[in-house]
Design a protein around this motif. Structure first.
Motif, PDB file in Angstrom:
ATOM      1  N   ARG A 144      64.059  38.723  49.146  1.00  0.00           N
ATOM      2  CA  ARG A 144      64.358  38.770  50.576  1.00  0.00           C
ATOM      3  C   ARG A 144      64.724  40.193  51.007  1.00  0.00           C
ATOM      4  NH1 ARG A 144      69.000  35.141  53.703  1.00  0.00           N
ATOM      5  NH2 ARG A 144      68.668  36.028  55.793  1.00  0.00           N
ATOM      6  N   LEU A 195      61.919  34.479  53.521  1.00  0.00           N
ATOM      7  CA  LEU A 195      60.690  35.068  52.988  1.00  0.00           C
ATOM      8  C   LEU A 195      59.431  34.514  53.652  1.00  0.00           C
ATOM      9  CD1 LEU A 195      61.452  35.135  49.155  1.00  0.00           C
ATOM     10  CD2 LEU A 195      60.920  37.132  50.562  1.00  0.00           C
ATOM     11  N   ASP A 233      67.345  32.090  51.454  1.00  0.00           N
ATOM     12  CA  ASP A 233      66.578  33.290  51.129  1.00  0.00           C
ATOM     13  C   ASP A 233      65.084  32.987  51.101  1.00  0.00           C
ATOM     14  OD1 ASP A 233      68.836  34.933  50.897  1.00  0.00           O
ATOM     15  OD2 ASP A 233      69.120  34.413  48.795  1.00  0.00           O
TER      16      ASP A 233
END
Length: 303
Positions: A298, A117, A113
């Motif tokens: 995310r 990002l 995640d």
């Protein structure tokens, strides 16, 4: 303020944040990352612990090291630092821990995640972790600086040379023949330098004989990135950094946030999320479940 008072204040702030709806803080964190020209990620043990690599959890010890739990230990950390162990028990435990943490544990979702990002963004990772989860998750290896190295490499204890070699086969041999009850390994399975025959040791900072060429390969690129970040809209994204080695990530991140007028700090920490009051207006404090926070960030970023 005494040490006990400081720790109590950290605990109170962590409880306060964990009880709040984190959505506004998560939205602000995503907004800061999206506007950032430079993102400096600081990853420590708390980030891996959020995905199950938790050395302080009795549940993890019971699940992944039942024989150690049966010996009366409550956490893996306690077992690894037990002064009453024999030398061969110590080596067996270290080998079992290395296989678990570096080779056999799956890629942690929190790292995936996090990568989502920052992928395609201007980032650099500074990490004190020794499990190589950043590399395993797919972060650009040229954008990772881990000055302590991981537990993957061995070197000569003399050292007679600057050669390094991967430790997976060594660890697997030790674990395959060690006593499954006491964790005592065999003397003949302990590694030796293939060049001079001296005992081999793990290539980790802290030893007087530390061979540093591998871990220092990304030092200069990181320092250039750091210098450039001083003049930009920079976000320090600090993840799971406590007080075992605060001088590497935690203290520099908050100090630079104070000194660089265009810098912001996002601090995620289950136990120690608070930031100094003088930079709170340019910071985001997030306690509670770090893995959940990163997943929600995310999703927010993908809208």
């Amino acid at each position: 303020m005494t040490y006990a008072e400081r720790m109590a204040a950290y605990a109170a702030r962590a409880a306060e944040l964990a009880a709040q709806d984190p959505t506004p803080a998560l939205e602000r964190a995503v907004s800061l990352l999206e506007r950032a020209g430079h993102i400096i990620i600081g990853g420590a043990a708390g980030l891996s612990a959020a995905g199950g690599l938790d050395y302080q959890s009795e549940e993890v010890l019971r699940r992944d090291f039942p024989a150690l739990h049966a010996l009366g230990y409550h956490t893996l950390w306690e077992a690894l630092w037990d002064p009453s162990r024999t030398y061969l028990q110590k080596q067996g435990m270290i080998a079992a821990e290395a296989l678990w943490a570096r080779y056999d544990f799956p890629v942690i979702q929190a790292y995936r995640d996090l990568l989502a990002l920052v992928e395609g963004r201007n980032y650099f990772v500074l990490s004190s972790n020794i499990d190589d989860q950043f590399q395993k998750a797919g972060f650009d290896p040229d954008r990772i600086f881990c000055p302590q190295n991981s537990i993957a490499d061995f070197q000569c204890s003399v050292p007679c040379c600057d050669a390094l070699w991967d430790g997976e086969a060594i660890y697997r041999t030790i674990v395959a023949h060690m006593d499954p009850v006491t964790y005592a390994c065999r003397e003949e399975d302990l590694p030796r330098c293939p060049h001079c025959g001296a005992p081999a040791v793990r290539n980790m900072r802290g030893r007087d004989v530390f061979v540093s060429w591998k871990v220092m390969a990304n030092r200069a690129p990181f320092e250039r990135f750091w210098a450039e970040a001083a003049q930009d809209d920079t976000v320090f994204l600090e993840l799971g950094v406590g007080f075992n080695s605060p001088g590497l990530i935690r203290h520099p991140f908050q100090r630079m946030t104070a000194l660089w007028p265009r810098a912001s700090l996002i601090r995620m920490n289950r136990d120690y999320p608070s930031v100094p009051k003088k930079i709170r207006s340019r910071s985001v404090e997030l306690g509670g479940d770090m893995a959940l926070h990163l997943h929600r960030m995310r999703l927010l970023a993908s809208r």
